[in-house]
Scaffold this active site. Structure first.
Site, PDB file in Angstrom:
ATOM      1  N   GLY A  10       0.796  -1.149  -0.025  1.00  0.00           N
ATOM      2  CA  GLY A  10      -0.041   0.119  -0.079  1.00  0.00           C
ATOM      3  C   GLY A  10       0.998   1.195  -0.159  1.00  0.00           C
ATOM      4  CG  ASN A  33       0.052   0.767  -4.940  1.00  0.00           C
ATOM      5  OD1 ASN A  33      -0.279   0.941  -3.507  1.00  0.00           O
ATOM      6  ND2 ASN A  33      -0.528   1.119  -5.637  1.00  0.00           N
ATOM      7  CB  ALA A  78      -9.579   1.384   8.275  1.00  0.00           C
ATOM      8  CB  SER A 130      -0.393   9.072  15.445  1.00  0.00           C
ATOM      9  OG  SER A 130      -0.755  10.592  15.761  1.00  0.00           O
ATOM     10  N   GLY A 132       0.788  11.757  10.776  1.00  0.00           N
ATOM     11  CA  GLY A 132       0.404  12.257   9.467  1.00  0.00           C
ATOM     12  C   GLY A 132       1.618  11.926   8.797  1.00  0.00           C
ATOM     13  CE  LYS A 184      -3.386   7.304  15.050  1.00  0.00           C
ATOM     14  NZ  LYS A 184      -4.488   7.777  14.315  1.00  0.00           N
ATOM     15  CG  HIS A 187      -3.388   9.904  19.316  1.00  0.00           C
ATOM     16  ND1 HIS A 187      -4.032  10.146  17.978  1.00  0.00           N
ATOM     17  CD2 HIS A 187      -2.436  10.534  19.540  1.00  0.00           C
ATOM     18  CE1 HIS A 187      -3.111  11.219  17.596  1.00  0.00           C
ATOM     19  NE2 HIS A 187      -1.957  11.417  18.475  1.00  0.00           N
ATOM     20  CG  ASN A 188      -7.171   9.566  15.768  1.00  0.00           C
ATOM     21  OD1 ASN A 188      -6.017   9.307  16.043  1.00  0.00           O
ATOM     22  ND2 ASN A 188      -7.533   9.399  14.420  1.00  0.00           N
ATOM     23  CD  GLU A 191      -5.816  13.761  15.219  1.00  0.00           C
ATOM     24  OE1 GLU A 191      -5.118  13.088  15.436  1.00  0.00           O
ATOM     25  OE2 GLU A 191      -6.577  13.871  14.276  1.00  0.00           O
TER      26      GLU A 191
HETATM   27  C1  6PG Z   1      -2.678  10.746  13.174  1.00  0.00           C
HETATM   28  C2  6PG Z   1      -4.237  11.083  12.612  1.00  0.00           C
HETATM   29  C3  6PG Z   1      -4.376  10.545  11.613  1.00  0.00           C
HETATM   30  C4  6PG Z   1      -6.153  10.760  11.041  1.00  0.00           C
HETATM   31  C5  6PG Z   1      -6.156  12.105  10.608  1.00  0.00           C
HETATM   32  C6  6PG Z   1      -7.533  12.435  10.235  1.00  0.00           C
HETATM   33  O1  6PG Z   1      -2.552  10.347  14.313  1.00  0.00           O
HETATM   34  O2  6PG Z   1      -1.799  10.874  12.377  1.00  0.00           O
HETATM   35  O3  6PG Z   1      -4.938  11.016  13.803  1.00  0.00           O
HETATM   36  O4  6PG Z   1      -4.467   9.349  11.772  1.00  0.00           O
HETATM   37  O5  6PG Z   1      -6.354  10.016  10.026  1.00  0.00           O
HETATM   38  O6  6PG Z   1      -6.011  13.080  11.622  1.00  0.00           O
HETATM   39  O7  6PG Z   1      -8.695  12.234  10.866  1.00  0.00           O
HETATM   40  P1  6PG Z   1     -10.007  12.669  10.691  1.00  0.00           P
HETATM   41  O8  6PG Z   1     -10.226  12.566   9.159  1.00  0.00           O
HETATM   42  O9  6PG Z   1     -10.928  11.764  11.414  1.00  0.00           O
HETATM   43  O10 6PG Z   1     -10.134  14.160  11.097  1.00  0.00           O
END
Ligand code: 6PG
Length: 470
Positions: A10, A33, A78, A130, A132, A184, A187-188, A191
């Site tokens: 991927g 890929n 996912a 995490s 980005g 994770k 974490h989000n 976030e």
């Molecule tokens: C990370 C982020 C990432 C996530 C984006 C977008 O930890 O690098 O959490 O995994 O995919 O932040 O998330 P949303 O589209 O749900 O805002």
């Protein structure tokens, strides 16, 4: 030909960046890929790292090019695609070969895949990554889940590529099955809440105080030098300072509808299942959903007129907002950690609470100065709600008046602060020994004879004097 240390399937943005990071750390990597042109293009664009990359056109080629026992990372979207990829790959592998799902999987899917793998006697890891695009390339925060021996087999690679906090790798094994993906998701959730609370202070500055995006940028930049120092405050300053090509503030022309891939929502859903309240995160998810109702909001503005929003001069200072944000953040983490504790007990993971704060100190989106203090507080006592840790209690006591002033002032003028208000309300609830749930219990008993406990007698199943009134 020598074989690669690891494989990756991927080559979207995250997969490509992670592959370069692995190669950059001295490991040989085989990549595949679905579209071969992407694989070829990726290797061709890898510059000096291209020698460490084997571009494979088929899954068979990929498998043959990796040293056994093999480890292959999946970096695909996912959901069902992960299951399809596992189904295509597993028959080509030996029983000692390990598939690692590094996407943003729902932990329940990871639990299911882990159970399938266990039944087949093959290793499987689900890891949360995490940070980005930049994190994936130069050092993400990694939250591992699955069999410990499986993690140990690849931990040299995962710790090498991870972010480092003062030389400590931000990559840790969290527990069996879906533990890594659960951490994770939390974490989000945090976030989402952190972003929402920052957006609320931006709203107060823009709509309450009539400040330009540039002026907001200056405030965020200043906050980033103090106790709120964090990646999200830093980038808020940067986005507020940016102009588009015509010289207009970029923020002013971005549509006010927030997207989401669902991880914050999963956190809230799991919190509800576990009875572990995360109202600040819930408010943030709801705010994103409300933001998406742009047409209805416009209709509402037409029907009722917008709230006045404009604040009297000096009603709120930058310091008030900074301090409000600090307390909001503590409440949000307190809830996030309480949720992690509840999940750890329910799923028998024995989550390493202080380590979770430690892996979040660098590389990930919620990295911030405060996380080091949280790690210390959780090392002292991993089960205690963070609001009771002496360090945070002191911060709360010192800054709570600003949160209350910010929320009440904003609400009095129609400025929307749902996450900050949820934080304040959570705190006030958590310090109220006598709640109003006696009324709920009385109502439940009245209409359903559900019974209640009494404060003045031991035992359960008491009833009120309302028998026969139905
Ligand atoms: C990370 C982020 C990432 C996530 C984006 C977008 O930890 O690098 O959490 O995994 O995919 O932040 O998330 P949303 O589209 O749900 O805002």
């Amino acid at each position: 030909m020598s074989q690669s240390d690891i494989g990756l399937i991927g080559l979207g943005t995250m997969g490509a960046m992670l592959s370069l990071n692995i190669a950059d750390n001295g490991f040989d990597i085989s990549v595949f890929n679905r579209t071969t042109s992407r694989t070829t293009e990726f290797k061709a664009g890898a510059g000096d790292l291209s020698d460490k990359i084997t571009a494979c056109e088929t899954l068979e080629e990929l498998v043959a090019s990796i040293k056994p026992p093999r480890a292959i990372i999946l970096m695909v979207p996912a959901g069902e695609i992960v299951d399809q990829q596992i189904a295509a790959l597993r028959p080509l592998l030996d029983d000692t070969d390990m598939i690692i799902d590094a996407g943003n999987a729902n932990f329940r899917d990871t639990e299911r895949r882990a159970a399938d793998a266990k039944a087949q006697g093959v290793p499987f890891l689900g890891i949360g990554v995490s940070g980005g695009e930049e994190g994936a390339r130069f050092g993400p925060s990694i939250m591992g889940g699955g069999p410990k021996q499986g993690w140990d087999r690849v931990s040299n690679i995962l710790t090498a590529i991870s972010a480092k906090y003062e030389d400590t790798p931000c990559a840790t094994w969290m527990g069996e099955g879906g533990a890594g993906h659960f951490v994770k998701a939390v974490h989000n959730g945090i976030e989402y809440a952190d972003m929402q609370m920052i957006a609320e202070t931006y709203g107060i500055m823009r709509d309450g105080q009539g400040m330009s995006a540039d002026a907001c940028a200056t405030v965020f930049e200043a906050w980033n030098k103090g106790p709120l120092q964090s990646y999200l405050v830093e980038i808020s300053g940067k986005v507020a300072a940016a102009d588009d090509e015509s010289g207009t503030a970029m923020l002013d022309v971005i549509m006010d509808k927030a997207g989401q891939k669902g991880t914050g929502r999963w956190t809230v859903i799991e919190a509800q299942h576990l009875g572990a309240p995360v109202p600040v995160i819930e408010a943030a998810v709801a705010a994103r959903n409300l933001s998406a109702l742009k047409d209805e909001r416009l209709k509402g503005e037409e029907a009722y007129g917008a709230a006045p929003m404009s604040l009297p001069d000096g009603a709120l200072t930058d310091d008030d907002l900074e301090q409000a944000l600090m307390v909001g953040k503590i409440m949000c983490y307190a809830q996030g950690y309480a949720l992690l504790n509840a999940a750890s007990a329910e799923f028998k993971w024995d989550l390493p609470m202080a380590d979770i704060a430690e892996v979040w100190r660098e590389g990930c989106i919620i990295r911030s100065a405060m996380l080091n203090d949280m790690a210390s507080a959780l090392t002292e006592d991993a089960q205690r709600n963070l609001i009771f840790a002496p360090y945070f209690a002191k911060l709360i006591n010192a800054n709570l008046p600003s949160l209350r002033k910010t929320v009440t002032t904003a609400m009095a003028h129609g400025l929307q602060v749902p996450a900050l208000a949820a934080a304040l309300s959570y705190f006030d609830t958590m310090r109220t020994g006598r709640s109003t749930a006696n009324m709920i219990q009385a109502q439940r008993d009245f209409f359903g004879a559900h019974g209640f406990e009494r404060v003045d007698k031991d035992g359960k199943g008491f009833h009120g004097p309302w028998g026969g009134q139905l």
